[in-house]
Design a protein around this motif. Structure first.
Motif, mmCIF file in Angstrom:
data_model
loop_
_atom_site.group_PDB
_atom_site.id
_atom_site.type_symbol
_atom_site.label_atom_id
_atom_site.label_comp_id
_atom_site.label_asym_id
_atom_site.label_seq_id
_atom_site.Cartn_x
_atom_site.Cartn_y
_atom_site.Cartn_z
ATOM 1 N N ASP A 64 35.463 37.671 36.638
ATOM 2 C CA ASP A 64 36.838 38.092 36.939
ATOM 3 C C ASP A 64 37.710 38.084 35.694
ATOM 4 O O ASP A 64 38.587 38.928 35.535
ATOM 5 N N ARG A 83 40.762 42.393 38.146
ATOM 6 C CA ARG A 83 41.810 43.329 38.563
ATOM 7 C C ARG A 83 41.210 44.556 39.228
ATOM 8 O O ARG A 83 41.715 45.045 40.225
ATOM 9 N N ARG A 85 38.319 44.600 40.761
ATOM 10 C CA ARG A 85 37.728 44.158 42.025
ATOM 11 C C ARG A 85 38.805 44.025 43.089
ATOM 12 O O ARG A 85 38.619 44.409 44.232
ATOM 13 N N ARG A 86 39.948 43.501 42.722
ATOM 14 C CA ARG A 86 41.048 43.328 43.675
ATOM 15 C C ARG A 86 41.624 44.660 44.126
ATOM 16 O O ARG A 86 42.210 44.764 45.191
ATOM 17 N N ARG A 87 41.477 45.684 43.332
ATOM 18 C CA ARG A 87 41.997 47.002 43.708
ATOM 19 C C ARG A 87 40.995 47.779 44.548
ATOM 20 O O ARG A 87 41.111 48.983 44.696
#
Length: 94
Positions: A64, A83, A85-87
């Motif tokens: 991450d 970032r 992955r979160r999107r």
């Protein structure tokens, strides 16, 4: 009748001149988009590879925080893999 023909000719010349002037902008924009897409695909591939190697939560946390290099190297302000992955740019495999 003659004035209508010359007006049409002038209008056609103006339109052709505008198209010629805009052609480099349109072509370069298409190239820029292709380069950005290529760079994003490269970065996502690097991040996916990091996550594929992660076996523990600590490995995932390190992935991450890792900032991918991309095609042209890392730049100031580039986001870390977390970032992306979160999107939701990664497909969830179950």
């Amino acid at each position: 009748m003659r004035t209508g023909g010359s007006r049409l000719l002038i209008l056609v010349l103006i339109v052709v001149a505008v198209l010629i002037a805009l052609a480099p902008v349109i072509v370069s924009h298409g190239r820029d988009v292709a380069l950005m897409r290529e760079g994003l695909q490269s970065v996502l591939a690097e991040c996916r590879a990091r996550y594929d190697l992660a076996r523990t939560a600590a490995d995932t946390a390190r992935a991450d925080e890792w900032v991918p290099q991309g095609v042209s190297g890392a730049h100031a302000g580039d986001p870390a893999c977390g970032r992306y992955r979160r999107r939701n740019m990664f497909k969830v495999v179950e």
